[in-house]
Structure formats: C-alpha cells, structure tokens
Scaffold this motif. Structure first.
Motif, PDB file in Angstrom:
ATOM      1  N   LEU A 203      13.194  97.859 -70.696  1.00 42.11           N
ATOM      2  CA  LEU A 203      13.342  99.294 -70.481  1.00 42.11           C
ATOM      3  C   LEU A 203      14.456  99.547 -69.473  1.00 42.11           C
ATOM      4  N   HIS A 204      15.402 100.417 -69.873  1.00 43.00           N
ATOM      5  CA  HIS A 204      16.468 100.840 -68.968  1.00 43.00           C
ATOM      6  C   HIS A 204      16.403 102.361 -68.850  1.00 43.00           C
ATOM      7  N   LEU A 205      16.340 102.857 -67.626  1.00 47.31           N
ATOM      8  CA  LEU A 205      16.264 104.288 -67.371  1.00 47.31           C
ATOM      9  C   LEU A 205      17.617 104.815 -66.909  1.00 47.31           C
ATOM     10  N   GLY A 206      17.916 106.057 -67.315  1.00 48.46           N
ATOM     11  CA  GLY A 206      19.192 106.658 -66.974  1.00 48.46           C
ATOM     12  C   GLY A 206      19.097 107.632 -65.825  1.00 48.46           C
ATOM     13  N   ASP A 207      19.925 108.701 -65.877  1.00 49.61           N
ATOM     14  CA  ASP A 207      20.008 109.666 -64.788  1.00 49.61           C
ATOM     15  C   ASP A 207      19.437 111.032 -65.166  1.00 49.61           C
ATOM     16  N   HIS A 208      18.675 111.090 -66.258  1.00 49.23           N
ATOM     17  CA  HIS A 208      18.036 112.337 -66.687  1.00 49.23           C
ATOM     18  C   HIS A 208      16.770 112.584 -65.860  1.00 49.23           C
ATOM     19  N   PRO A 209      16.357 113.845 -65.677  1.00 46.01           N
ATOM     20  CA  PRO A 209      15.124 114.115 -64.930  1.00 46.01           C
ATOM     21  C   PRO A 209      13.884 113.411 -65.478  1.00 46.01           C
ATOM     22  N   ILE A 210      13.805 113.220 -66.794  1.00 47.40           N
ATOM     23  CA  ILE A 210      12.664 112.486 -67.346  1.00 47.40           C
ATOM     24  C   ILE A 210      12.693 111.039 -66.872  1.00 47.40           C
ATOM     25  N   ALA A 211      13.885 110.462 -66.770  1.00 53.51           N
ATOM     26  CA  ALA A 211      14.008 109.104 -66.236  1.00 53.51           C
ATOM     27  C   ALA A 211      13.524 109.051 -64.794  1.00 53.51           C
ATOM     28  N   ASP A 212      13.840 110.076 -64.020  1.00 56.25           N
ATOM     29  CA  ASP A 212      13.383 110.118 -62.629  1.00 56.25           C
ATOM     30  C   ASP A 212      11.858 110.185 -62.553  1.00 56.25           C
ATOM     31  N   GLU A 213      11.244 110.934 -63.475  1.00 53.33           N
ATOM     32  CA  GLU A 213       9.781 110.971 -63.523  1.00 53.33           C
ATOM     33  C   GLU A 213       9.199 109.585 -63.769  1.00 53.33           C
ATOM     34  N   LEU A 214       9.795 108.870 -64.708  1.00 53.62           N
ATOM     35  CA  LEU A 214       9.303 107.535 -65.027  1.00 53.62           C
ATOM     36  C   LEU A 214       9.490 106.583 -63.848  1.00 53.62           C
ATOM     37  N   ARG A 215      10.569 106.752 -63.106  1.00 57.18           N
ATOM     38  CA  ARG A 215      10.760 105.931 -61.907  1.00 57.18           C
ATOM     39  C   ARG A 215       9.685 106.226 -60.862  1.00 57.18           C
ATOM     40  N   SER A 216       9.251 107.477 -60.788  1.00 60.43           N
ATOM     41  CA  SER A 216       8.214 107.824 -59.814  1.00 60.43           C
ATOM     42  C   SER A 216       6.900 107.117 -60.109  1.00 60.43           C
ATOM     43  N   LEU A 217       6.761 106.577 -61.334  1.00 61.98           N
ATOM     44  CA  LEU A 217       5.571 105.821 -61.729  1.00 61.98           C
ATOM     45  C   LEU A 217       5.766 104.317 -61.545  1.00 61.98           C
ATOM     46  N   GLY A 218       6.917 103.927 -60.999  1.00 62.07           N
ATOM     47  CA  GLY A 218       7.186 102.514 -60.781  1.00 62.07           C
ATOM     48  C   GLY A 218       7.848 101.812 -61.939  1.00 62.07           C
ATOM     49  N   LEU A 219       8.296 102.567 -62.940  1.00 57.72           N
ATOM     50  CA  LEU A 219       8.997 101.963 -64.067  1.00 57.72           C
ATOM     51  C   LEU A 219      10.479 101.819 -63.728  1.00 57.72           C
ATOM     52  N   PRO A 220      11.190 100.849 -64.301  1.00 58.29           N
ATOM     53  CA  PRO A 220      10.678  99.874 -65.281  1.00 58.29           C
ATOM     54  C   PRO A 220       9.895  98.745 -64.617  1.00 58.29           C
ATOM     55  N   ARG A 221       8.923  98.246 -65.329  1.00 53.60           N
ATOM     56  CA  ARG A 221       8.142  97.077 -64.948  1.00 53.60           C
ATOM     57  C   ARG A 221       7.687  96.392 -66.233  1.00 53.60           C
ATOM     58  N   ARG A 222       7.002  95.279 -66.111  1.00 52.07           N
ATOM     59  CA  ARG A 222       6.526  94.564 -67.286  1.00 52.07           C
ATOM     60  C   ARG A 222       5.515  95.430 -68.042  1.00 52.07           C
ATOM     61  N   ALA A 223       5.696  95.524 -69.344  1.00 50.30           N
ATOM     62  CA  ALA A 223       4.783  96.312 -70.164  1.00 50.30           C
ATOM     63  C   ALA A 223       3.465  95.566 -70.373  1.00 50.30           C
ATOM     64  N   LEU A 224       2.379  96.326 -70.428  1.00 51.45           N
ATOM     65  CA  LEU A 224       1.092  95.742 -70.767  1.00 51.45           C
ATOM     66  C   LEU A 224       1.069  95.293 -72.224  1.00 51.45           C
ATOM     67  N   LEU A 225       1.630  96.144 -73.089  1.00 48.57           N
ATOM     68  CA  LEU A 225       1.522  95.903 -74.526  1.00 48.57           C
ATOM     69  C   LEU A 225       2.716  96.497 -75.248  1.00 48.57           C
ATOM     70  N   ALA A 226       3.223  95.765 -76.221  1.00 44.58           N
ATOM     71  CA  ALA A 226       4.274  96.256 -77.117  1.00 44.58           C
ATOM     72  C   ALA A 226       3.727  96.288 -78.534  1.00 44.58           C
ATOM     73  N   THR A 227       4.000  97.363 -79.255  1.00 40.72           N
ATOM     74  CA  THR A 227       3.474  97.524 -80.617  1.00 40.72           C
ATOM     75  C   THR A 227       4.568  98.036 -81.535  1.00 40.72           C
ATOM     76  N   THR A 228       4.645  97.463 -82.731  1.00 41.08           N
ATOM     77  CA  THR A 228       5.545  97.962 -83.768  1.00 41.08           C
ATOM     78  C   THR A 228       4.713  98.372 -84.979  1.00 41.08           C
ATOM     79  N   ILE A 229       5.066  99.518 -85.571  1.00 39.52           N
ATOM     80  CA  ILE A 229       4.335 100.049 -86.724  1.00 39.52           C
ATOM     81  C   ILE A 229       5.360 100.426 -87.791  1.00 39.52           C
TER      82      ILE A 229
END
Length: 242
Positions: A203-229
């Motif tokens: 996961l790579h986050l950019g400079d958009h406000p949504i990216a900043d929200e995700l950073r406030s949650l400690g992302l990027p970090r190791r994912a618990l689970l990856a799923t493809t459908i």
C-alpha cells in the motif's frame, strides 16, 4: 417494487450487479482513531480484539450492472449493528461470525457520473469522482486511485489460496452517511473463485485528504488479509434511515 429517477433514467429496485470483480486488503486499526473518524455517523466501531477494529480497502470493477460499468474504491469499517449494540469483544467476534455486524462505507471514489448521482441520491453513499488505473486480471492485482492529480492510494494484492467450496454467498448491512443522515442497505453478494492469504499487500498513500485519514490509522502497515474475487455478483435494495 420502488423506483428512482436518476439523471433522467429510471432505476428499479432492487439494483443488480451481474458481473464484477474485486480485490481488497483488510487492516487492523486502532479503535479510538477509527471511531473518531466515524463518530458523526452515530455508529460504533466493532472491535475484533481489545482496542482494535477492522478497516477494508477495496477496488471493484463493475462490468455489467443496472448502474452501468465503472470503477470504485472503498474505505470501509466493520461496525456494530445499530439495533443490537454490544460492548464486549466476545460479542463483536460472535457478530462477525454470524453476520450480525455491518460495514460502514466511509469513503467511495468512483469514475462514473451516473453511479455518482445514483449512489448519493438513492443510498446516501459518499461517492466522489476520481481517476482510476486498475488491473483485475493479472496474478498480482493492482489499483491506483487519484483525484485532481492528487494520489489517494495505490495497492497491489497477491493472490492466495482458493476458498473452500470456491465461493461464498453473503448478506450484510451496508451503512452510509451523507448530508447528516445515516442509512442502512441490505446487500447480498455471491462470489466465486475467491482466494485469500495473510499479508501479500503493498500500500502506497499519496497527498490526498483520504490518504491523510488512512495515515491517521497507522497505515500503511502489514495487512491482516488479502482477498481477490474474480467473479462477483450483487443485489441491493432501498436504503433506510437509521
């Protein structure tokens, strides 16, 4: 049967998605920080372990459906059912297993004008227009979403092991919040070819406000689970204010 008028076109309920594909990453996030982001909805974050909730990042390619073809990126949180709120982690875990929990659609960029109008007008989904680059067919799935030249997120997801039975039928309550109103929508999904694995996400986050929200949650970090459908079908009806 109810119907809605969207940009001069009649949309009958329930809406069907006949062909779609998706890939997603599920993350563990601090419950206090996540609850702070969703407090305005009146909903409570589900805790799968003390002090931690679940945040999902998902790319969907809608190929054939009542709202037409479009791409979508969702930021979701698992939340407690608004009618049966609980305070214990054990109760939250039980609701995850039984399907009694819900998914709050917190952010929802899309690349289609019609689905934008329908999503906001019918279900109160917080859709915004964005630009997409997505690969739903390679062994390593890749999605990139940006708005006005500002990167929101770029994700790669490696495929995992096939799910037992090759697929699932799932029903859940999808919550949305727009213009001060929180709504719930019953969402039925049928998926085949599902593969999942622990980790396997970049996961790579950019400079958009949504990216900043995700950073406030400690992302990027190791994912618990990856799923493809690779094969996803959905049906969803009218929204109900909660």
């Amino acid at each position: 049967m109810t119907s809605h008028e969207v940009l001069g076109k009649k949309v009958d309920m329930p809406v069907e998605v006949r062909t779609a594909s998706a890939f997603m990453a599920m993350y563990s996030v601090p419950s206090a920080a996540a609850q702070n982001l969703i407090d305005h909805t009146g909903l409570e974050l589900l805790q799968y372990r003390p002090g931690h909730g679940l945040c999902g990042l998902v790319f969907v390619d809608y190929i054939d459906g009542d709202l037409g073809p479009y791409n979508e990126f969702g930021v979701t949180f698992m939340v407690r059912n608004h009618r049966r709120r609980r305070t214990s982690v054990l109760s939250d875990l039980r609701s995850l297993v039984t399907g009694d929990s819900g998914a709050l659609i917190h952010r929802l960029p899309v690349d289609g004008e019609f689905t934008l109008a329908a999503g906001r007008g019918i279900w109160g989904f917080p859709k915004i227009l964005a630009d997409f680059e997505a690969d739903h067919v390679s062994d390593v799935r890749r999605g990139r979403v940006s708005q006005d030249g500002h990167l929101i997120a770029e994700i790669t997801v490696k495929q995992g092991l096939p799910a037992p039975g090759g697929g699932t039928n799932t029903s859940l309550v999808a919550y949305s919040h727009l213009d001060g109103v929180t709504r719930s929508t019953q969402w039925d999904m049928r998926s085949t070819g599902v593969r999942s694995r622990i980790g396997g996400v970049s996961l790579h986050l950019g400079d958009h406000p949504i990216a900043d929200e995700l950073r406030s949650l400690g992302l990027p970090r190791r994912a618990l689970l990856a799923t493809t459908i690779p094969d996803l079908r959905m049906t969803f009806g009218d929204a109900t204010p909660v």
